[in-house]
Design an enzyme around this catalytic site. Structure first.
Site, mmCIF file in Angstrom:
data_model
loop_
_atom_site.group_PDB
_atom_site.id
_atom_site.type_symbol
_atom_site.label_atom_id
_atom_site.label_comp_id
_atom_site.label_asym_id
_atom_site.label_seq_id
_atom_site.Cartn_x
_atom_site.Cartn_y
_atom_site.Cartn_z
ATOM 1 N N HIS A 48 0.859 -1.183 0.000
ATOM 2 C CA HIS A 48 0.000 0.000 0.000
ATOM 3 C C HIS A 48 0.896 1.234 0.000
ATOM 4 O O HIS A 48 2.030 1.193 0.472
ATOM 5 C CB HIS A 48 -0.874 -0.038 1.265
ATOM 6 N N ASP A 53 3.170 -3.943 7.538
ATOM 7 C CA ASP A 53 1.842 -3.334 7.463
ATOM 8 C C ASP A 53 0.828 -4.445 7.707
ATOM 9 O O ASP A 53 0.577 -5.274 6.837
ATOM 10 C CB ASP A 53 1.639 -2.693 6.095
ATOM 11 N N GLN A 57 -4.595 -5.204 6.986
ATOM 12 C CA GLN A 57 -5.609 -6.154 6.533
ATOM 13 C C GLN A 57 -5.604 -7.427 7.372
ATOM 14 O O GLN A 57 -6.631 -8.097 7.513
ATOM 15 C CB GLN A 57 -5.376 -6.509 5.057
ATOM 16 N N LYS A 96 -10.391 -0.419 10.283
ATOM 17 C CA LYS A 96 -10.574 -1.648 9.501
ATOM 18 C C LYS A 96 -10.810 -2.851 10.416
ATOM 19 O O LYS A 96 -11.019 -3.961 9.930
ATOM 20 C CB LYS A 96 -9.357 -1.890 8.610
ATOM 21 N N CYS A 150 -4.743 2.469 -3.680
ATOM 22 C CA CYS A 150 -3.498 2.992 -3.093
ATOM 23 C C CYS A 150 -2.362 1.990 -3.266
ATOM 24 O O CYS A 150 -1.573 1.759 -2.342
ATOM 25 C CB CYS A 150 -3.690 3.345 -1.621
#
Length: 429
Positions: free
Chosen positions: A130, A207, A210, A233, A385
């Site tokens: 991302h 990251d 998700q 999220k 993104c």
């Protein structure tokens, strides 16, 4: 709500009833099919109630007051931090509240990065990242005259680990990797990557935006140096994210933002810093947001992460079965139910997080999303993104359907039926 193993554990109707937007936003008498949780999740009642309780019963600033109201607010705020840290196997000192995952990664880039990355050093990322795990490192490398290199993909939408090893042989200073791709859904082997990177002398930044709401994450097993994720999220509020960092690295890093609350002493010309994690939390805290995120973590744990993963994986498998040819080993295949449709990423639900991205020949992703939206099916369209990944895939954009605990097979059916309407509306038949 009882959590048992297997897809049926979630009692989807009962879960969905806890989301106000899904109760109140109807299409043809049915709830909208919200398939955009990878962008932002819906918020359940217990999270909203926890934040409302703070505002209506415990409203005060934290850490600074000795009166009972302030003590209550502080206990709620720091109690949320403790539960969030414990959930992922971290510690309260290594659990820093930020504005979002982007802010968390920027904190690492601007503090650890500017202390440790020098001219000629190598920073390694993946083509799956991302922008939030690309742009901060671009800025750092430009500032430090360091080199930035990317690990590519295999033909089946997985990370090319041989290419990673080739870059690791050059002794990079840092490796940045996404845990679950927000476009392909690919679940990367973070623990293995971290071992290889550490053997090469690199610090590892992940990251996890998700991954955290979709699958069990246990940071001691991953053994990474920095792990960032965001509340909105993970069924929590906007405006709050989390950075988990290795304590010895955090101790050595300078503050990212200076001001109140993060200091121990302030003299005319210099200051000293307070202990972790507050050293990195200047200014008035996101009190209601942290309390809300703590409630979201409690709510997720009550459902059970294994049950959540099983449920969402089953929905992805059902979607892939209907959209992709089961006989193909390619990362993109033509759909038997929707002619001209190509699924991007791994074709096994076991290799994926809770999303499916696709393109449809002759249709722009924005047109697809607009037509589906008119049918009460909410999907995301665009480059997500992740423009370097789009270029690697040879597309400008994709349409993405992403799943959550409140989704059901009916939502999958509405997506498939809606794509049939898209084809007819755009005269693709």
């Amino acid at each position: 709500m009882t959590a048992v193993s297997g897809r049926d554990a979630l009692r989807v109707a009962d879960v969905a009833a806890q989301f106000p937007v899904l109760r109140n936003r109807l299409f043809d008498g049915r709830p909208v099919a919200y398939l955009d949780s990878a962008a932002t999740s819906q918020t359940p009642d217990p999270v909203i109630d926890a934040m409302t309780s703070y505002y209506t019963e415990h409203r005060a600033s934290v850490h600074r007051g000795v009166y009972p109201l302030a003590a209550e607010a502080t206990d709620l705020y720091e109690g949320a931090r403790d539960r969030i840290a414990s959930w992922l196997g971290s510690t309260r000192e290594e659990t820093i509240f930020t504005a979002n995952a982007t802010a968390a990664i920027n904190m690492v880039a601007y503090t650890w990065g500017r202390q440790n990355v020098q001219r000629g050093d190598l920073v390694v990322l993946t083509e799956m990242e991302h922008h939030s795990n690309i742009v901060p490192w671009q800025l750092l490398c430009q500032d430090r005259e360091a080199e930035l290199a990317y690990v590519g993909l295999t033909g089946d939408g997985l990370l090319d680990l041989d290419a990673l090893d080739s870059l690791l042989a050059r002794g990079p200073r840092l490796v940045g990797v996404v845990h679950v791709s927000n476009v392909l859904g690919t679940i990367n082997p973070v623990a293995s990557i971290a071992r290889r990177a550490h053997d090469a002398g690199a610090v590892v930044v992940v990251d996890g935006t998700q991954a955290v709401p979709q699958m069990p994450v246990w940071l001691p097993d991953l053994d990474v140096d920095f792990y960032a994720w965001t509340g909105h999220k993970a069924y929590g509020p906007t405006g709050i994210g989390v950075l988990h960092g290795r304590r010895e690295l955090l101790e050595e890093m300078p503050p990212f933002i200076g001001g109140g609350h993060m200091i121990r002493t302030v003299a005319a010309n210099e200051s000293t810093w307070t202990d972790l994690p507050h050293k990195f939390e200047a200014g008035t805290s996101q009190i209601a947001e942290a309390i809300g995120l703590g409630a979201a973590v409690d709510w997720i744990q009550a459902l059970g992460m294994d049950a959540i993963r099983a449920h969402e994986q089953a929905l992805v498998a059902e979607t892939l079965e209907r959209l992709a040819s089961s006989s193909s080993s390619s990362s993109s295949s033509s759909s038997p139910e929707v002619p001209g449709l190509t699924v991007q990423g791994p074709l096994s639900a076991a290799d994926r997080g809770a999303l499916v991205s696709f393109t449809l020949e002759g249709a722009h992703p924005h047109d697809i999303a607009d037509i589906l939206g008119g049918l009460g099916v909410c999907v995301r369209a665009g480059h997500h993104c992740a423009q370097p990944l789009m270029r690697s895939l040879g597309v400008h954009a994709t349409t993405r359907a992403s799943f959550a605990v409140h989704n059901s097979s009916e939502d999958v059916a509405r997506l498939i039926d809606g794509l049939g309407v898209v084809r007819r509306t755009l005269q693709l038949d």
